[in-house]
Design an enzyme around this catalytic site. Structure first.
Site, PDB file in Angstrom:
ATOM      1  NE  ARG A  21      -4.435  -1.078   0.134  1.00 16.58           N
ATOM      2  CZ  ARG A  21      -5.337  -0.908   0.962  1.00 16.58           C
ATOM      3  NH1 ARG A  21      -5.543  -0.111   1.940  1.00 16.58           N
ATOM      4  NH2 ARG A  21      -6.482  -1.719   0.919  1.00 16.58           N
ATOM      5  NE  ARG A  25      -7.085   6.314   2.444  1.00 17.74           N
ATOM      6  CZ  ARG A  25      -8.484   5.614   2.955  1.00 17.74           C
ATOM      7  NH1 ARG A  25      -9.513   6.280   3.076  1.00 17.74           N
ATOM      8  NH2 ARG A  25      -8.073   4.351   3.277  1.00 17.74           N
ATOM      9  NE  ARG A  34      -9.829   7.825  -3.221  1.00 19.42           N
ATOM     10  CZ  ARG A  34     -11.025   8.180  -3.242  1.00 19.42           C
ATOM     11  NH1 ARG A  34     -11.491   8.977  -4.160  1.00 19.42           N
ATOM     12  NH2 ARG A  34     -11.829   7.346  -2.550  1.00 19.42           N
ATOM     13  CG  ASP A  71      -8.892  -3.040  -4.396  1.00 19.80           C
ATOM     14  OD1 ASP A  71      -8.224  -2.250  -3.474  1.00 19.80           O
ATOM     15  OD2 ASP A  71      -9.721  -4.040  -4.102  1.00 19.80           O
TER      16      ASP A  71
HETATM   17  O1  CP3 Z   1      -0.084  -1.632  -2.732  1.00 21.67           O
HETATM   18  C1  CP3 Z   1      -0.446  -0.815  -3.194  1.00 21.67           C
HETATM   19  O2  CP3 Z   1      -0.057   0.466  -3.185  1.00 21.67           O
HETATM   20  C2  CP3 Z   1      -1.142  -0.930  -4.505  1.00 21.67           C
HETATM   21  C3  CP3 Z   1      -2.404  -0.981  -4.418  1.00 21.67           C
HETATM   22  C4  CP3 Z   1      -3.554  -1.761  -3.804  1.00 21.67           C
HETATM   23  C5  CP3 Z   1      -4.642  -1.335  -3.213  1.00 21.67           C
HETATM   24  N1  CP3 Z   1      -5.568  -2.238  -2.848  1.00 21.67           N
HETATM   25  C6  CP3 Z   1      -5.267   0.095  -3.327  1.00 21.67           C
HETATM   26  C7  CP3 Z   1      -6.359   0.733  -2.345  1.00 21.67           C
HETATM   27  C8  CP3 Z   1      -3.555  -2.993  -3.367  1.00 21.67           C
HETATM   28  C9  CP3 Z   1      -2.369  -3.935  -3.653  1.00 21.67           C
HETATM   29  C10 CP3 Z   1      -4.718  -3.460  -2.717  1.00 21.67           C
HETATM   30  C11 CP3 Z   1      -4.954  -4.836  -2.334  1.00 21.67           C
HETATM   31  C12 CP3 Z   1      -6.111  -5.110  -1.602  1.00 21.67           C
HETATM   32  N2  CP3 Z   1      -7.492  -4.397  -1.700  1.00 21.67           N
HETATM   33  C13 CP3 Z   1      -6.311  -5.862  -0.576  1.00 21.67           C
HETATM   34  C14 CP3 Z   1      -5.292  -6.935  -0.195  1.00 21.67           C
HETATM   35  C15 CP3 Z   1      -4.133  -6.376   0.559  1.00 21.67           C
HETATM   36  C16 CP3 Z   1      -4.591  -5.932   2.032  1.00 21.67           C
HETATM   37  O3  CP3 Z   1      -4.510  -4.856   2.489  1.00 21.67           O
HETATM   38  O4  CP3 Z   1      -4.794  -6.904   2.783  1.00 21.67           O
HETATM   39  C17 CP3 Z   1      -7.423  -5.823   0.072  1.00 21.67           C
HETATM   40  C18 CP3 Z   1      -8.164  -6.692   1.290  1.00 21.67           C
HETATM   41  C19 CP3 Z   1      -8.389  -4.963  -0.754  1.00 21.67           C
HETATM   42  C20 CP3 Z   1      -9.689  -4.507  -0.506  1.00 21.67           C
HETATM   43  C21 CP3 Z   1      -9.703  -3.039  -0.261  1.00 21.67           C
HETATM   44  N3  CP3 Z   1      -9.598  -1.992  -1.003  1.00 21.67           N
HETATM   45  C22 CP3 Z   1     -10.418  -2.388   1.131  1.00 21.67           C
HETATM   46  C23 CP3 Z   1     -10.884  -3.509   2.214  1.00 21.67           C
HETATM   47  C24 CP3 Z   1     -10.367  -1.403   1.119  1.00 21.67           C
HETATM   48  C25 CP3 Z   1     -10.862  -0.247   1.919  1.00 21.67           C
HETATM   49  C26 CP3 Z   1      -9.878   0.088   3.023  1.00 21.67           C
HETATM   50  C27 CP3 Z   1      -9.311   1.356   3.003  1.00 21.67           C
HETATM   51  O5  CP3 Z   1      -8.101   1.572   3.240  1.00 21.67           O
HETATM   52  O6  CP3 Z   1     -10.113   2.427   2.515  1.00 21.67           O
HETATM   53  C28 CP3 Z   1      -9.719  -0.984  -0.384  1.00 21.67           C
HETATM   54  C29 CP3 Z   1      -9.638   0.598  -0.970  1.00 21.67           C
HETATM   55  C30 CP3 Z   1      -8.175   0.801  -1.478  1.00 21.67           C
HETATM   56  N4  CP3 Z   1      -7.559   0.230  -2.168  1.00 21.67           N
HETATM   57  C31 CP3 Z   1      -7.610   2.154  -1.143  1.00 21.67           C
HETATM   58  C32 CP3 Z   1      -6.071   1.977  -1.851  1.00 21.67           C
HETATM   59  C33 CP3 Z   1      -5.147   3.039  -1.773  1.00 21.67           C
HETATM   60  C34 CP3 Z   1      -7.947   3.120  -0.452  1.00 21.67           C
HETATM   61  C35 CP3 Z   1      -8.939   3.956  -1.301  1.00 21.67           C
HETATM   62  C36 CP3 Z   1      -9.004   5.551  -1.031  1.00 21.67           C
HETATM   63  O7  CP3 Z   1      -8.039   5.987  -1.737  1.00 21.67           O
HETATM   64  O8  CP3 Z   1      -9.992   6.091  -0.908  1.00 21.67           O
END
Ligand code: CP3
Length: 343
Positions: A21, A25, A34, A71
């Site tokens: 990640r 943010r 974003r 994602d």
């Molecule tokens: O690692 C990186 O920088 C690459 C991008 C990436 C994202 N999600 C961007 C993202 C990767 C590799 C993921 C994987 C992901 N997504 C997982 C597996 C890794 C982990 O964290 O366990 C999972 C379970 C998800 C599902 C997911 N996506 C959730 C539960 C959420 C909401 C939680 C949150 O932080 O808001 C997301 C949204 C998400 N995916 C964001 C980002 C940068 C935040 C969205 C935003 O900018 O508002």
């Protein structure tokens, strides 16, 4: 590429580092892009902006690998499940998969609808310095299935586990359908220019050992085997999070991937003892250490003292960056690891 060399346990000038990640943010540059993009999914689908945020951690932190900005949930999305990211609540699907009829409504060929991902990969690869790797990724079938069955994130995974014990055939059918999509999806990412691929099994630890191997890990290993047949030189990283309680079981498996992601709940010297000769280990600093500079430095020193400044280790966090972590410390973290592991 230092990162790719490290995946294959070749000698490198220092231990490479990237952060799960790393685009997110905690970077004001990310928040700016974003807000221009509209929704989070709009950002994932906008090739120009997704390229920009993928490259930000390379420019700002100087990580050794970029990870595609996207994602894991774009797969169920493109299998026909309408998806929204609700502020402060995380992802929510309009429907969920609870029976055979729901399953039959899932469309195949999701990988054909993901050209925005492949285009982002190609665009990032043309802009990324040649010595930096680009990591493609997907969610592992079990983790994706939990979202598809629950319809959203969950603390108990009640519906998914109920299906696992009451109707294991149905769960296997869902996992197989998702796996078939993921194989083509990851290969398409590789064709587009990804130098490595990673499978995130974030909710592995929700299952007891025998259930995890049957419904979780077997599918990861099968996908990895399929990719290895076509792309033996593309390293594969598996990250089953929360499995420290039965880590020994992974030392006896058929080995279809190179790198094992270690989460922060696992003791690194224990992981090294059990898995260090079979896999290159990636991890595993507790992300919250980044809140405090001294705690972060201690965390780095502990991990390096265990893994040594030699081949067999890729530095990373034990889970993703949090939105309010101080960016100055993240920048220092990357510098520190490179300095302290210099050969
Ligand atoms: O690692 C990186 O920088 C690459 C991008 C990436 C994202 N999600 C961007 C993202 C990767 C590799 C993921 C994987 C992901 N997504 C997982 C597996 C890794 C982990 O964290 O366990 C999972 C379970 C998800 C599902 C997911 N996506 C959730 C539960 C959420 C909401 C939680 C949150 O932080 O808001 C997301 C949204 C998400 N995916 C964001 C980002 C940068 C935040 C969205 C935003 O900018 O508002």
């Amino acid at each position: 590429m230092i990162f790719i060399d490290a995946c294959f346990r070749r000698e490198t000038p220092y231990t490479p580092i990237w952060l799960m990640r790393q685009a997110g943010r905690y970077l004001n540059e990310y928040r700016e892009v974003r807000s221009k993009a509209g929704s989070f999914l709009d950002l994932c689908k906008n090739v120009t902006l997704a390229t920009e945020v993928t490259l930000q951690p390379i420019d700002i932190l100087d990580c050794d690998a970029a990870i595609l900005f996207s994602d894991i949930l774009v797969i169920p999305l493109e299998m026909g499940m309408e998806l929204n990211f609700v502020k402060n609540e995380g992802p929510k699907f309009e429907s969920s998969i609870r029976n055979t009829e729901d399953l039959s409504k899932l469309t195949s060929g999701a990988h054909n609808k993901l050209s925005y991902v492949y285009d982002t990969i190609s665009s990032v690869r043309t802009k990324l310095p040649r010595d930096k790797a680009l990591i493609g990724f997907c969610g592992a079938p079990w983790t994706l299935a939990t979202y598809m069955i629950e319809g959203q994130g969950s603390k108990t995974y009640a519906n998914s586990k109920k299906m696992l014990y009451q109707n294991p055939k149905l769960l296997h059918a869902i996992l197989q359908k998702v796996s078939d999509e993921l194989k083509v999806y990851l290969k398409s990412q590789i064709k587009a220019g990804a130098n490595a691929v990673m499978l995130f099994d974030s909710w592995a630890g929700a299952l007891e050992m025998s259930a995890y191997f049957e419904f979780g890990f077997n599918y990861i290993n099968d996908i990895a085997k399929d990719i290895k047949k076509d792309y033996p030189n593309i390293p594969i990283i598996a990250f089953p999070k929360g499995v420290s309680g039965y880590l020994e079981a992974f030392s006896n498996i058929e080995k279809n991937f190179e790198v094992f992601g270690i989460d922060w709940g696992t003791n690194m010297s224990y992981a090294k003892k059990i898995l260090g000769s079979s896999f290159v280990l990636q991890g595993n600093m507790e992300p919250s250490r980044i809140y405090d500079l001294d705690s972060m430095i201690k965390g780095v020193e502990e991990i390096i003292s265990v893994m040594g400044n030699k081949a067999g280790h890729i530095f990373n966090l034990g889970h993703g960056m949090l939105p309010d972590l101080p960016r100055e410390n993240a920048i220092k973290l990357v510098q520190l690891v490179k300095e302290k592991t210099k050969r």
